[in-house]
Motif scaffolding. Structure first.
Motif, PDB file in Angstrom:
ATOM      1  N   UNK A  10       0.808  -1.225   0.000  1.00  0.00           N
ATOM      2  CA  UNK A  10       0.000   0.000   0.000  1.00  0.00           C
ATOM      3  C   UNK A  10       0.842   1.276   0.000  1.00  0.00           C
ATOM      4  N   UNK A  11       2.152   1.126   0.072  1.00  0.00           N
ATOM      5  CA  UNK A  11       2.978   2.331   0.139  1.00  0.00           C
ATOM      6  C   UNK A  11       3.378   2.800  -1.251  1.00  0.00           C
ATOM      7  N   UNK A  12       3.439   4.083  -1.377  1.00  0.00           N
ATOM      8  CA  UNK A  12       3.924   4.659  -2.625  1.00  0.00           C
ATOM      9  C   UNK A  12       5.442   4.638  -2.564  1.00  0.00           C
ATOM     10  N   UNK A  13       6.056   4.028  -3.544  1.00  0.00           N
ATOM     11  CA  UNK A  13       7.521   4.012  -3.549  1.00  0.00           C
ATOM     12  C   UNK A  13       8.098   3.143  -2.442  1.00  0.00           C
ATOM     13  N   UNK A  14       9.338   3.420  -2.104  1.00  0.00           N
ATOM     14  CA  UNK A  14      10.070   2.600  -1.137  1.00  0.00           C
ATOM     15  C   UNK A  14       9.772   3.076   0.286  1.00  0.00           C
ATOM     16  N   UNK A  15       9.429   2.149   1.191  1.00  0.00           N
ATOM     17  CA  UNK A  15       9.122   2.577   2.562  1.00  0.00           C
ATOM     18  C   UNK A  15      10.312   3.279   3.225  1.00  0.00           C
ATOM     19  N   UNK A  73      14.587   2.805   3.393  1.00  0.00           N
ATOM     20  CA  UNK A  73      15.521   3.877   3.032  1.00  0.00           C
ATOM     21  C   UNK A  73      16.418   4.234   4.207  1.00  0.00           C
ATOM     22  N   UNK A  74      15.835   4.189   5.420  1.00  0.00           N
ATOM     23  CA  UNK A  74      16.623   4.493   6.606  1.00  0.00           C
ATOM     24  C   UNK A  74      17.706   3.438   6.786  1.00  0.00           C
ATOM     25  N   UNK A  75      17.308   2.177   6.603  1.00  0.00           N
ATOM     26  CA  UNK A  75      18.283   1.096   6.751  1.00  0.00           C
ATOM     27  C   UNK A  75      19.410   1.265   5.731  1.00  0.00           C
ATOM     28  N   UNK A 135      19.480  -3.948  10.433  1.00  0.00           N
ATOM     29  CA  UNK A 135      18.156  -3.534   9.977  1.00  0.00           C
ATOM     30  C   UNK A 135      17.270  -3.010  11.087  1.00  0.00           C
ATOM     31  N   UNK A 136      17.518  -3.447  12.314  1.00  0.00           N
ATOM     32  CA  UNK A 136      16.639  -3.007  13.397  1.00  0.00           C
ATOM     33  C   UNK A 136      17.194  -1.809  14.141  1.00  0.00           C
ATOM     34  N   UNK A 137      18.387  -1.370  13.744  1.00  0.00           N
ATOM     35  CA  UNK A 137      18.978  -0.275  14.496  1.00  0.00           C
ATOM     36  C   UNK A 137      18.262   1.016  14.141  1.00  0.00           C
TER      37      UNK A 137
END
Length: 302
Positions: free
Chosen positions: A40-45, A49-51, A156-158
């Motif tokens: 349901x998201x537009x583009x990359x979540x 991107x943060x990861x 990934x969880x940081x």
């Protein structure tokens, strides 16, 4: 993704499957981390991107697994898939420890020292850049058996904790390496949670057995209390204010050498400082690197 040939699936990461693959142009073996994107998201979540931006920044350190590239592709259903391309490492600390557990041999002291120093160095780098790992465990520490090089993976969880610390979700760490403040429901925690995990990994490298193998949050706490003594306000001011604090059975602290018998005095001192109950008194990764335990280690190439 035409530039890569998938060879086999090697595991499940935080966000999706991980494959061993070959870069067709160079023949180089890489690890592909396929991330699931929400439909349901537009583009990359933004989480992905943060990861990616964190990993790019942290990749400059030799003890953090290198992010080589980022590719976008489509799966069979036509949905967008992101592939993070990492350097490939042939094993991890969990497999390395297990290989000794099956024999009567212990991991050589110089190897324990080298791996621990590299781990502290990598963690110090992450913490120095405002990044908390929160899920350090042998499975997340990749290594090259030939060179004994260790690299931290699955960041990934940081989250960058330089942003005001929000309430973190509880259900993140593998129980065995989980710091007592998280087990007791603390929602504001920081770098000491990683150092507790480092301490648990240290003991496991020495004995090849997990130090606190709890199978529930309560069991995990009881394992810790049995060895280190049941904490109270004297040893850990504020503990009784933590959300999940109850009256627990009262145990006296045991000597750490009973649980980790083949560790020398310097090693036991360092381990004790990593397993300090009060988070603010727990040794930092940077301070740990200066500990006398590492004095006789040749750090030239580490």
């Amino acid at each position: 993704m035409d530039g890569y040939e998938k060879l086999e699936k090697v595991g499940e990461g935080t966000y999706g499957k991980v494959y061993r693959a070959r870069e067709k142009a160079t023949g180089k073996i890489v690890a592909l981390k396929k991330t699931r994107l929400h439909e349901d998201e537009e583009g990359v979540p933004s989480t992905t991107l943060r990861e990616v931006s964190l990993l790019r920044m942290l990749s400059i350190d030799p003890h953090v697994v290198r992010l080589l590239d980022l590719k976008q592709g489509q799966n069979k259903e036509g949905k967008t898939v992101l592939y993070l391309v990492f350097e490939y490492m042939d094993t991890d600390l969990k497999k390395y420890i297990r290989s000794f557990r099956q024999t009567v041999e212990k991991i050589p002291t110089k190897n324990v020292k080298s791996l621990m120093y590299q781990l502290c160095k990598g963690v110090a780098f992450c913490h120095g850049h405002g990044v908390l790992h929160r899920d350090l465990k042998p499975h997340n520490l990749l290594m090259d058996r030939k060179t004994m090089m260790l690299k931290i993976a699955d960041l990934g969880l940081s989250r960058a904790f330089t942003i005001p610390i929000k309430k973190y979700t509880h259900e993140i760490l593998t129980l065995w390496y989980r710091a007592p403040e998280i087990l007791l429901g603390a929602t504001h925690y920081s770098t000491p949670v990683d150092m507790w995990s480092v301490g648990c990994i240290f003991a496991e490298l020495v004995t090849t057995q997990p130090l606190f193998p709890g199978d529930s949050e309560l069991q995990q706490l009881l394992h810790i209390f049995r060895l280190l003594g049941t904490p109270n306000e004297d040893v850990w001011p504020g503990i009784s204010q933590l959300p999940d604090w109850h009256e627990y059975p009262q145990w006296r602290p045991q000597s750490l050498s009973s649980a980790v018998p083949n560790l020398d005095a310097d090693g036991l001192d360092l381990l004790l400082k990593m397993l300090h109950y009060q988070p603010s008194k727990r040794i930092s990764a940077k301070m740990a690197m200066e500990h006398p335990y590492f004095d006789d280690l040749d750090k030239t190439y580490l």
